[in-house]
Design a protein around this motif. Structure first.
Motif, short mmCIF file in Angstrom:
data_model
loop_
_atom_site.label_atom_id
_atom_site.label_comp_id
_atom_site.label_asym_id
_atom_site.label_seq_id
_atom_site.Cartn_x
_atom_site.Cartn_y
_atom_site.Cartn_z
N GLY A 78 0.80 -1.22 0.00
CA GLY A 78 0.00 0.00 0.00
C GLY A 78 0.83 1.26 0.00
O GLY A 78 0.50 2.25 -0.69
N HIS A 79 1.93 1.27 0.76
CA HIS A 79 2.79 2.45 0.81
C HIS A 79 3.48 2.68 -0.54
O HIS A 79 3.75 3.82 -0.91
CB HIS A 79 3.83 2.30 1.92
N CYS A 80 3.74 1.58 -1.27
CA CYS A 80 4.33 1.72 -2.60
C CYS A 80 3.35 2.42 -3.53
O CYS A 80 3.73 3.27 -4.35
CB CYS A 80 4.69 0.35 -3.19
N ASP A 85 1.74 7.35 -6.37
CA ASP A 85 0.80 8.46 -6.56
C ASP A 85 1.50 9.81 -6.36
O ASP A 85 1.26 10.77 -7.11
CB ASP A 85 -0.37 8.35 -5.58
N ALA A 86 2.35 9.88 -5.34
CA ALA A 86 3.08 11.12 -5.07
C ALA A 86 3.99 11.48 -6.24
O ALA A 86 4.05 12.65 -6.67
CB ALA A 86 3.89 10.99 -3.78
N PHE A 140 -1.31 -0.24 -9.96
CA PHE A 140 -1.42 0.50 -8.71
C PHE A 140 -2.80 1.13 -8.55
O PHE A 140 -3.34 1.22 -7.45
CB PHE A 140 -0.34 1.57 -8.60
N ALA A 141 -3.40 1.55 -9.66
CA ALA A 141 -4.74 2.16 -9.59
C ALA A 141 -5.78 1.15 -9.11
O ALA A 141 -6.78 1.52 -8.50
CB ALA A 141 -5.14 2.72 -10.95
N ASN A 142 -5.55 -0.13 -9.38
CA ASN A 142 -6.51 -1.16 -9.00
C ASN A 142 -6.19 -1.85 -7.69
O ASN A 142 -6.90 -2.78 -7.30
CB ASN A 142 -6.59 -2.20 -10.12
N ARG A 143 -5.15 -1.40 -6.99
CA ARG A 143 -4.82 -2.02 -5.72
C ARG A 143 -6.00 -1.83 -4.75
O ARG A 143 -6.69 -0.83 -4.76
CB ARG A 143 -3.56 -1.38 -5.13
N GLY A 144 -6.23 -2.84 -3.95
CA GLY A 144 -7.28 -2.74 -2.95
C GLY A 144 -8.69 -2.84 -3.49
O GLY A 144 -9.65 -2.48 -2.79
N THR A 145 -8.87 -3.33 -4.73
CA THR A 145 -10.22 -3.42 -5.29
C THR A 145 -10.84 -4.79 -5.08
O THR A 145 -11.85 -5.11 -5.71
CB THR A 145 -10.20 -3.07 -6.80
N GLY A 146 -10.27 -5.60 -4.23
CA GLY A 146 -10.87 -6.88 -3.91
C GLY A 146 -9.91 -8.04 -4.04
O GLY A 146 -8.77 -7.88 -4.49
N MET A 147 -10.38 -9.21 -3.64
CA MET A 147 -9.55 -10.40 -3.73
C MET A 147 -9.26 -10.74 -5.19
O MET A 147 -10.10 -10.53 -6.06
CB MET A 147 -10.25 -11.58 -3.05
N MET A 206 20.20 5.85 -0.07
CA MET A 206 19.05 5.01 0.22
C MET A 206 18.07 5.69 1.18
O MET A 206 18.47 6.30 2.17
CB MET A 206 19.48 3.67 0.82
N VAL A 207 16.79 5.56 0.86
CA VAL A 207 15.72 6.07 1.72
C VAL A 207 14.71 4.93 1.91
O VAL A 207 14.22 4.36 0.93
CB VAL A 207 15.00 7.29 1.09
N ARG A 208 14.41 4.60 3.14
CA ARG A 208 13.44 3.54 3.42
C ARG A 208 12.06 4.15 3.69
O ARG A 208 11.93 5.11 4.43
CB ARG A 208 13.88 2.72 4.63
N GLY A 209 11.05 3.56 3.10
CA GLY A 209 9.69 4.03 3.32
C GLY A 209 9.28 5.12 2.34
O GLY A 209 10.12 5.81 1.76
N GLY A 210 7.98 5.25 2.17
CA GLY A 210 7.47 6.28 1.26
C GLY A 210 7.54 7.67 1.87
O GLY A 210 7.87 7.84 3.05
#
Length: 228
Positions: A78-80, A85-86, A140-147, A206-210
């Motif tokens: 999700g953070h990816c 998006d950013a 990425f646009a469709n992430r979280g749209t269901g199983m 290197m940067v960890r995390g969004g």
């Protein structure tokens, strides 16, 4: 008699209403089922430069950009997705103006569908860097749209949505031909200290995390102010 006739007519009217309502429910249900196999966003033309690095990694933005960002990502993360998006929101000011080049590398590790999505986006890359980024954005646009969002049937639907050669894409995805490339990306990331996603390197650091859009803008502006 009049009262009896009126009651009869009222019964017929109620029956008709129930029939119409039942049909409406069936139609809505059918539309929901059909839309479950459709992507959640429209596909638009890209407005930035795309290509592939000498190592075979897809990029967007000019190779001559003063800043380079290498991103390790998992499509189930999700953070990816938020980080992607950013970057998209900042694209007009940095990527499209030649200030920032973004290079994508798979780091598929969260679940089996992570690996399927990574294979799919690599299969899209076979048909061009522009197709890769269109497919990347649609995933990425469709992430979280269901199983099953990254099940093979859905992945093949997305391929048609972005205008890929459906047969070539399906053959690539079904063959698992991209597994070695995906593992090589993950191994390369681990050799540089990547342990989770998103992890990114901005001009080698290197940067960890969004980061949020505003935080990322601040980072980029700070680095650009140091460019001769």
């Amino acid at each position: 008699i009049r009262r009896s006739t009126k009651q009869k007519r009222g019964g017929i009217s109620t029956t008709h209403v129930l029939i119409v309502a039942g049909v409406a429910v069936l139609v809505v249900g059918l539309l929901v089922v059909l839309n479950a196999n459709r992507s959640q966003t429209s596909v638009t033309d890209l407005v930035y430069e795309t290509g592939v690095t000498p190592d075979g990694e897809p990029y967007k933005g000019s190779p001559d950009a003063p800043l380079q960002l290498v991103e390790y990502s998992d499509f189930l993360c999700g953070h990816c997705g938020s980080f992607a998006d950013a970057l998209d929101n900042l694209s007009p000011d940095y990527i499209e103006t030649g200030k920032l080049q973004v290079i994508f590398r798979n780091y598929a590790f969260l679940a089996p569908e992570s690996l399927q999505a990574a294979q799919a986006v690599e299969c899209a890359l076979d048909q061009g860097a522009d197709k890769f980024w269109l497919y990347h954005d649609l995933l990425f646009a469709n992430r979280g749209t269901g199983m099953g969002v990254y099940s093979k049937p859905r992945l093949k639907t997305y391929a048609r949505d972005v205008g890929l050669d459906a047969q070539a894409f399906s053959e690539c995805l079904d063959s698992d031909a991209k597994l070695a490339e995906i593992q090589a990306d993950k191994d390369e990331g681990e050799s540089q200290g990547v342990e989770a996603t998103p992890t990114w390197f901005i001009d080698g650091q290197m940067v960890r995390g969004g980061r949020s859009e505003s935080e990322l803008r601040q980072i980029l502006d700070g680095l650009l102010s140091q460019v001769p």
